[in-house]
Design an enzyme around this catalytic site. Structure first.
Site, mmCIF file in Angstrom:
data_model
loop_
_atom_site.group_PDB
_atom_site.id
_atom_site.type_symbol
_atom_site.label_atom_id
_atom_site.label_comp_id
_atom_site.label_asym_id
_atom_site.label_seq_id
_atom_site.Cartn_x
_atom_site.Cartn_y
_atom_site.Cartn_z
ATOM 1 N N ASP A 185 0.842 -1.194 0.000
ATOM 2 C CA ASP A 185 0.000 0.000 0.000
ATOM 3 C C ASP A 185 0.876 1.241 0.000
ATOM 4 O OD1 ASP A 185 -2.501 1.333 0.140
ATOM 5 O OD2 ASP A 185 -2.173 1.713 2.270
ATOM 6 N N GLU A 269 -2.659 -1.119 -4.795
ATOM 7 C CA GLU A 269 -3.768 -0.217 -5.048
ATOM 8 C C GLU A 269 -3.497 0.492 -6.373
ATOM 9 O OE1 GLU A 269 -6.104 3.175 -2.482
ATOM 10 O OE2 GLU A 269 -3.951 3.005 -2.303
ATOM 11 N N ASP A 351 -1.696 1.877 7.885
ATOM 12 C CA ASP A 351 -1.125 1.441 6.607
ATOM 13 C C ASP A 351 -0.999 -0.078 6.504
ATOM 14 O OD1 ASP A 351 -0.937 4.071 5.784
ATOM 15 O OD2 ASP A 351 1.121 4.307 6.509
#
Ligand SMILES: [Zn+2]
Length: 392
Positions: A185, A269, A351
């Site tokens: 991420d 992502e 996160d």
């Protein structure tokens, strides 16, 4: 399997070569902008799409007109390639990967691409069309043995540095497959946070440069337009910018290579350019750009080495969803680093929790696609697992 791979080197052109390059860059820019104008006008005025072939013919006609005779002073190959680049820019636009093509400006990075009919490569030295001397190249790493460049691109960046990027076809051996996978991420405090809890890319590493850049940009903005001092300030900004870009790219290459080596499947992502929120905060803007570069590196390296990249739609609530119980928060503001799930009571690092969610959903999507997936990238909207593209 044969793959195309680009090798980039710093070059030091002679004054004469610099002049020829400047002329070529100028003509490429002119042709690109002229063609962009033609395409846009044809579309708006006549709802007609112009293709490479149309524009290539129109360019030949244009060059015959006395006022455009200067276009013939440079090799015609990079001009044709400028038309190809525009085609690619439109393709990226139509497929949602980029914004509508913009006019090229004199102050931005300049480039010219030569196909193999416009340069000479003897295994050691490279000579461009319309030039007598070969280029002075700093061979920071060797080209693969017997490599035959299919095309080369010369660029001049905003800090006035020259580079050559040499495209060669080579055999890239696939890595032995492994059963490990990971989610990554885009972190707030670190560049990347992995689903196993590792945070990579200490922001302090970049922060000093970014502060310098912000300062230089402020100074530039204050100088009088058209003044010598403004030009000086602009060069300073460009230089710092170039350094940041170099360091980021270097970092990103090392990390993408490592993740590809260690994992069979990587879930990330997908921040599509068109979805990128315009953000005036410098560090955020820079990290968004580096992220899309990082993802595209993962994408082509996955293809080279026989790995899988799963891109998760950015609207999937990876941060707000509790990995442990699936509860989704109504909101989670950017400054919240850690939170406790009201449903199951698990305490999350923002996160790491997001990376774990991406990993889980990525694997689900990937398994739904089954063996039909070729190495490379899979695009996925969670909730609607992608089927095999071919109609059944
Ligand atoms: Zn929970």
């Amino acid at each position: 399997m044969k793959q195309k791979r680009a090798y980039k080197y710093r070059i030091y052109p002679t004054d004469e070569q610099k002049q020829m390059l400047a002329r070529t860059f100028g003509c490429c820019r002119f042709v690109y902008n002229w063609a962009l104008r033609q395409k846009t006008d044809a579309f708006y005025n006549e709802q007609r799409r112009l293709y490479y072939k149309d524009l290539s013919e129109a360019l030949t006609q244009l060059k015959k007109q006395p006022e455009y005779i200067w276009l013939s002073l440079v090799s015609s190959v990079p001009l044709q390639q400028a038309l190809r680049h525009l085609d690619k820019a439109f393709l990226n636009f139509f497929e949602g990967r980029a914004e509508y093509p913009k006019f090229k400006k004199r102050h931005n990075q300049q480039s010219a691409t030569y196909t193999d009919n416009a340069f000479r490569w003897d295994g050691h030295s490279l000579t461009l069309a319309k030039m007598d001397e070969s280029l002075d190249i700093v061979w920071s790493r060797p080209l693969p043995d017997g490599a035959k460049p299919s095309s080369i691109t010369i660029t001049k960046d905003c800090a006035n540095r020259y580079f050559v990027s040499i495209l060669v076809e080579e055999d890239i051996a696939r890595l032995p497959s492994t059963d490990t996978s990971i989610g990554a991420d885009l972190g707030l405090k670190s560049f990347v946070v992995l689903s196993d809890g590792e945070a990579v890319g200490n922001p302090k590493f970049f922060h000093k440069d970014e502060k310098k850049l912000a300062k230089a940009q402020r100074r530039h903005a204050k100088k009088k337009k058209g003044s010598k001092n403004r030009e000086k300030a602009r060069k300073k900004v460009a230089k710092i910018h170039a350094r940041i870009t170099d360091r980021r790219r270097d970092f990103s290459h090392k990390l993408s290579t490592r993740l590809i080596r260690e994992n069979q499947t990587i879930c990330v992502e997908d921040l599509a350019v068109k979805n990128m929120v315009k953000n005036h905060k410098l560090s955020k803007a820079i990290s968004d750009v580096s992220w899309s570069e990082f993802v595209s590196q993962l994408e082509y390296k996955a293809k080279w080495y026989g790995r899988h990249l799963v891109k998760i739609d950015k609207w999937y609530p990876s941060s707000k969803r509790c990995f442990d119980c699936g509860h989704i928060l109504d909101s989670l503001s950017l400054d919240v680093r850690e939170w406790t799930c009201p449903e199951c009571g698990v305490h999350h690092d923002r996160d790491i929790n997001a990376a774990k969610n991406l990993h889980a959903v990525g694997l689900t999507v990937f398994e739904a696609c089954g063996e039909a997936v070729r190495p490379g990238a899979v695009k996925a909207k969670p909730g609607t697992p992608q089927r095999n593209r071919k109609a059944s």
